[in-house]
Motif scaffolding. Structure first.
Motif, PDB file in Angstrom:
ATOM      1  N   LYS A 154      11.298   1.050 -30.602  1.00 59.99           N
ATOM      2  CA  LYS A 154       9.905  -0.389 -30.670  1.00 59.99           C
ATOM      3  C   LYS A 154      10.733  -1.937 -30.494  1.00 59.99           C
ATOM      4  O   LYS A 154      11.543  -2.002 -31.367  1.00 59.99           O
ATOM      5  N   GLU A 156       9.923  -5.117 -31.418  1.00 56.26           N
ATOM      6  CA  GLU A 156       8.886  -6.048 -31.341  1.00 56.26           C
ATOM      7  C   GLU A 156       8.665  -7.129 -31.383  1.00 56.26           C
ATOM      8  O   GLU A 156       9.257  -7.633 -29.723  1.00 56.26           O
ATOM      9  N   LYS A 157       7.433  -7.759 -31.014  1.00 56.53           N
ATOM     10  CA  LYS A 157       6.488  -8.822 -30.435  1.00 56.53           C
ATOM     11  C   LYS A 157       6.890  -9.911 -29.798  1.00 56.53           C
ATOM     12  O   LYS A 157       6.797 -10.573 -29.424  1.00 56.53           O
ATOM     13  N   THR A 158       7.579  -9.746 -31.086  1.00 60.60           N
ATOM     14  CA  THR A 158       8.294 -11.697 -31.319  1.00 60.60           C
ATOM     15  C   THR A 158       9.173 -12.043 -29.769  1.00 60.60           C
ATOM     16  O   THR A 158       8.615 -13.263 -29.187  1.00 60.60           O
ATOM     17  N   SER A 160      10.780  -9.854 -26.397  1.00 61.46           N
ATOM     18  CA  SER A 160      10.459  -9.537 -24.779  1.00 61.46           C
ATOM     19  C   SER A 160      11.586  -8.244 -24.756  1.00 61.46           C
ATOM     20  O   SER A 160      13.133  -9.209 -23.302  1.00 61.46           O
ATOM     21  N   CYS A 193      14.793  -5.308 -32.685  1.00 60.78           N
ATOM     22  CA  CYS A 193      14.145  -3.834 -32.191  1.00 60.78           C
ATOM     23  C   CYS A 193      14.699  -2.212 -33.669  1.00 60.78           C
ATOM     24  O   CYS A 193      15.217  -2.906 -33.768  1.00 60.78           O
TER      25      CYS A 193
END
Length: 305
Positions: A154, A156-158, A160, A193
């Protein structure tokens, strides 16, 4: 306040409920009766901290019985914490700030709940790109975040980031390659992540779990002229205080966290921002992105006896 499903207060007397109304109250006033019961329950806790947590439980539990059960769990956890203080494990403590004299990773215990690996960027002002390689001791842990969708990788959205399994052509050694871009952010540290791992019996402590991993970040480069370094950490779901045991003490800390929305854990010779961040990640035992009563119940269901 949520409407209480149950009409009785089974077990509440054990928590020193000081004023109990008649069980033969007129049904037409059932809601009012339950509200009075709930308030009497909260008022039975004279300690300011316990009173606030009892109020939170009353407002968010489905029944007064459930609130009473969680308060029993909280009191059990506080007793464990007092024992830890007696053993000089905790030197200073307030409702929101805790300092641990012991090691950040337990050298004697390993929690039985699922474990996670998490990566942090230590300089949030830096923007980076490239790759990080992670290898591990196959005798201590198993790492397969690509195939395992439930506990998979996973980002983190912050940022890439993507993960790939690779094999060293010369040695045949498997490793995890995490590559992509890390954006500059604000705050003390940046969560990059996380992914799940399986822990084998040979890893007999949380320190051993951490030691199973080797991180190589030489493939990361700055894109804005500011460099950073990276840290890999591990934790077990529900093990809030990071001592390798999931017990009522963890639940008590988590109840304080969700009541006051702030808690800090610092350890001797360890970055307080990292320790607090890992504690909060461990507190989200259901991994739904929110620390709430469901996570406290997770600890209650998985705690050591």
């Amino acid at each position: 306040m949520k409407k209480f499903i149950q009409k009785t207060v089974a077990g509440v007397s054990a928590l020193a409920m000081t004023a109990a109304l008649s069980a033969t109250a007129v049904p037409a006033f059932a809601d009012e009766y339950e509200a009075v019961q709930a308030q009497n329950f909260v008022d039975s806790f004279v300690d300011e901290n316990e009173n606030a947590i009892a109020q939170y439980c009353v407002e968010n539990c489905e029944s007064l019985d459930e609130a009473a059960e969680l308060m029993e769990l909280y009191e059990e956890g506080c007793a464990l914490r007092v024992a830890e203080q007696t053993n000089d494990a905790i030197s200073t403590e307030s409702s929101n700030d805790h300092h641990i004299n012991g090691a950040y990773y337990s050298g004697t215990n390993v929690a039985s709940t699922p474990h996670r690996v998490v990566l942090f960027e230590m300089n949030t002002a830096a923007a980076m790109k490239g790759s990080i390689q992670i290898t591990w001791n196959h005798g201590l842990v198993s790492c397969d975040p690509i195939k395992n969708t439930k506990d998979g990788f996973k980002s983190e959205k912050t940022h890439s980031l993507h993960a790939f399994f690779e094999t060293n052509e010369e040695t045949g050694e498997e490793y995890l390659d995490i590559n992509g871009r890390i954006k500059n952010t604000t705050g003390a540290v940046s969560l990059m992540c996380r992914f799940g791992i399986d822990v084998f019996p040979k890893a007999t402590s949380e320190a051993a779990v951490l030691s199973a991993f080797v991180l190589d970040a030489r493939g990361m480069f700055s894109t804005n002229g500011k460099d950073s370094n990276f840290e890999l950490h591990t934790y077990a779901l529900g093990d809030f205080d990071h001592n390798g045991v999931v017990d009522a003490a963890d639940a008590s800390y988590m109840l304080e966290l969700i009541t006051y929305h702030k808690i800090s854990f610092s350890y001797d010779s360890y970055n307080a921002s990292i320790s607090s961040s890992v504690c909060v990640l461990a507190a989200d035992a259901t991994e739904d992105g929110v620390v709430d009563l469901a996570d406290v119940q997770y600890v209650n269901n998985h705690k050591v006896s």
